[in-house]
Design a protein around this motif. Structure first.
Motif, PDB file in Angstrom:
ATOM      1  N   GLU A 152      32.023  31.228  40.657  1.00 17.25           N
ATOM      2  CA  GLU A 152      31.423  32.574  39.996  1.00 17.25           C
ATOM      3  C   GLU A 152      32.547  33.592  40.040  1.00 17.25           C
ATOM      4  O   GLU A 152      32.606  34.428  39.116  1.00 17.25           O
ATOM      5  CB  GLU A 152      29.942  32.715  40.801  1.00 17.25           C
ATOM      6  N   ASP A 153      33.155  33.663  41.242  1.00 18.51           N
ATOM      7  CA  ASP A 153      34.251  34.563  41.451  1.00 18.51           C
ATOM      8  C   ASP A 153      35.213  34.425  40.676  1.00 18.51           C
ATOM      9  O   ASP A 153      35.848  35.317  39.904  1.00 18.51           O
ATOM     10  CB  ASP A 153      34.716  34.837  42.927  1.00 18.51           C
ATOM     11  N   GLU A 154      35.574  33.280  40.461  1.00 14.14           N
ATOM     12  CA  GLU A 154      36.778  32.888  39.379  1.00 14.14           C
ATOM     13  C   GLU A 154      36.490  33.253  37.914  1.00 14.14           C
ATOM     14  O   GLU A 154      37.304  34.146  37.475  1.00 14.14           O
ATOM     15  CB  GLU A 154      37.040  31.287  39.525  1.00 14.14           C
ATOM     16  N   ALA A 155      35.244  33.121  37.721  1.00 10.40           N
ATOM     17  CA  ALA A 155      34.858  33.223  36.304  1.00 10.40           C
ATOM     18  C   ALA A 155      34.464  34.842  36.064  1.00 10.40           C
ATOM     19  O   ALA A 155      35.155  35.178  34.928  1.00 10.40           O
ATOM     20  CB  ALA A 155      33.587  32.533  36.050  1.00 10.40           C
ATOM     21  N   ALA A 156      34.370  35.472  36.882  1.00  7.94           N
ATOM     22  CA  ALA A 156      34.178  37.036  36.890  1.00  7.94           C
ATOM     23  C   ALA A 156      35.582  37.688  36.909  1.00  7.94           C
ATOM     24  O   ALA A 156      35.804  38.544  35.981  1.00  7.94           O
ATOM     25  CB  ALA A 156      33.327  37.599  38.033  1.00  7.94           C
ATOM     26  N   VAL A 157      36.358  37.380  37.683  1.00  9.16           N
ATOM     27  CA  VAL A 157      37.763  37.703  37.714  1.00  9.16           C
ATOM     28  C   VAL A 157      38.414  37.618  36.575  1.00  9.16           C
ATOM     29  O   VAL A 157      39.218  38.246  35.894  1.00  9.16           O
ATOM     30  CB  VAL A 157      38.404  37.076  38.945  1.00  9.16           C
ATOM     31  N   LEU A 158      38.322  36.396  35.708  1.00  9.36           N
ATOM     32  CA  LEU A 158      38.851  35.815  34.496  1.00  9.36           C
ATOM     33  C   LEU A 158      38.465  36.668  33.539  1.00  9.36           C
ATOM     34  O   LEU A 158      39.311  37.331  32.838  1.00  9.36           O
ATOM     35  CB  LEU A 158      38.714  34.364  34.322  1.00  9.36           C
ATOM     36  N   ALA A 159      37.236  37.199  33.679  1.00  9.04           N
ATOM     37  CA  ALA A 159      36.555  37.891  32.396  1.00  9.04           C
ATOM     38  C   ALA A 159      36.987  39.249  32.558  1.00  9.04           C
ATOM     39  O   ALA A 159      37.517  39.904  31.594  1.00  9.04           O
ATOM     40  CB  ALA A 159      35.083  37.939  32.405  1.00  9.04           C
ATOM     41  N   ALA A 160      37.216  39.960  33.849  1.00  3.17           N
ATOM     42  CA  ALA A 160      37.717  41.191  33.999  1.00  3.17           C
ATOM     43  C   ALA A 160      39.178  41.275  33.542  1.00  3.17           C
ATOM     44  O   ALA A 160      39.356  42.386  32.919  1.00  3.17           O
ATOM     45  CB  ALA A 160      37.300  41.628  35.607  1.00  3.17           C
ATOM     46  N   LEU A 161      39.904  40.284  33.924  1.00  4.90           N
ATOM     47  CA  LEU A 161      41.454  40.394  33.450  1.00  4.90           C
ATOM     48  C   LEU A 161      41.520  40.365  32.018  1.00  4.90           C
ATOM     49  O   LEU A 161      42.206  41.089  31.421  1.00  4.90           O
ATOM     50  CB  LEU A 161      42.179  39.357  34.341  1.00  4.90           C
ATOM     51  N   ASN A 162      40.902  39.484  31.270  1.00  2.00           N
ATOM     52  CA  ASN A 162      40.819  39.281  29.766  1.00  2.00           C
ATOM     53  C   ASN A 162      40.317  40.553  29.090  1.00  2.00           C
ATOM     54  O   ASN A 162      40.866  40.910  28.229  1.00  2.00           O
ATOM     55  CB  ASN A 162      40.136  38.152  29.477  1.00  2.00           C
TER      56      ASN A 162
END
Length: 143
Positions: free
Chosen positions: A70-80
């Protein structure tokens, strides 16, 4: 004129630009230059930046330290979501002719390494590694 390449066939120029972008991106994230609550709450590791041969596209492989899926998906979404600002900051830090479009992907090398480590520690493999091979008799030996 022959171009310098590494073992994987990528040119040294793209490798150098990718490494410079990795350092700049890691510095950008460490300083907290991108203001986002998701990114502020997590430490993000940038393991590699791969640049296309024309230097117009870059893929950054990232992983939140100690994070879950979940952290990984949230970080990817924020960076994108902040990709344009990151592109602008990287263009200032890494002086190339074009500012590369940056894309973010999760780094799967940690999971692959853990899977290989688990396989090597499995009882079947450990049994095979612990077994001593039979001694071969060499006809030239005198014993």
């Amino acid at each position: 004129m022959k171009r310098a390449q590494d073992a994987t066939g990528r040119s040294l120029r793209t490798l150098k630009v990718g490494e410079a972008m990795r350092h700049a991106l890691a510095d950008l994230l460490a300083r907290g230059a991108i203001r986002d609550p998701v990114l502020d709450a997590r430490i993000v590791s940038v393991s590699e930046v791969r640049v296309s041969p024309d230097l117009r596209h870059a893929t950054a492989y990232i992983m939140p330290v100690g994070g879950t899926a979940e952290d990984e998906a949230a970080v990817l979404a924020a960076l994108n979501a902040h990709a344009r600002r990151i592109r602008h900051a990287l263009a200032k830090a890494v002086n190339t002719k074009y500012a590369a479009d940056i894309h973010f992907r999760a780094d799967e090398s940690f999971a692959t390494g853990a899977r290989i480590d688990a396989l090597l520690r499995s009882p079947r493999v450990k049994r095979d590694l612990d077994a001593t091979p039979p001694r071969r008799l060499d006809p030239d030996d005198e014993a």
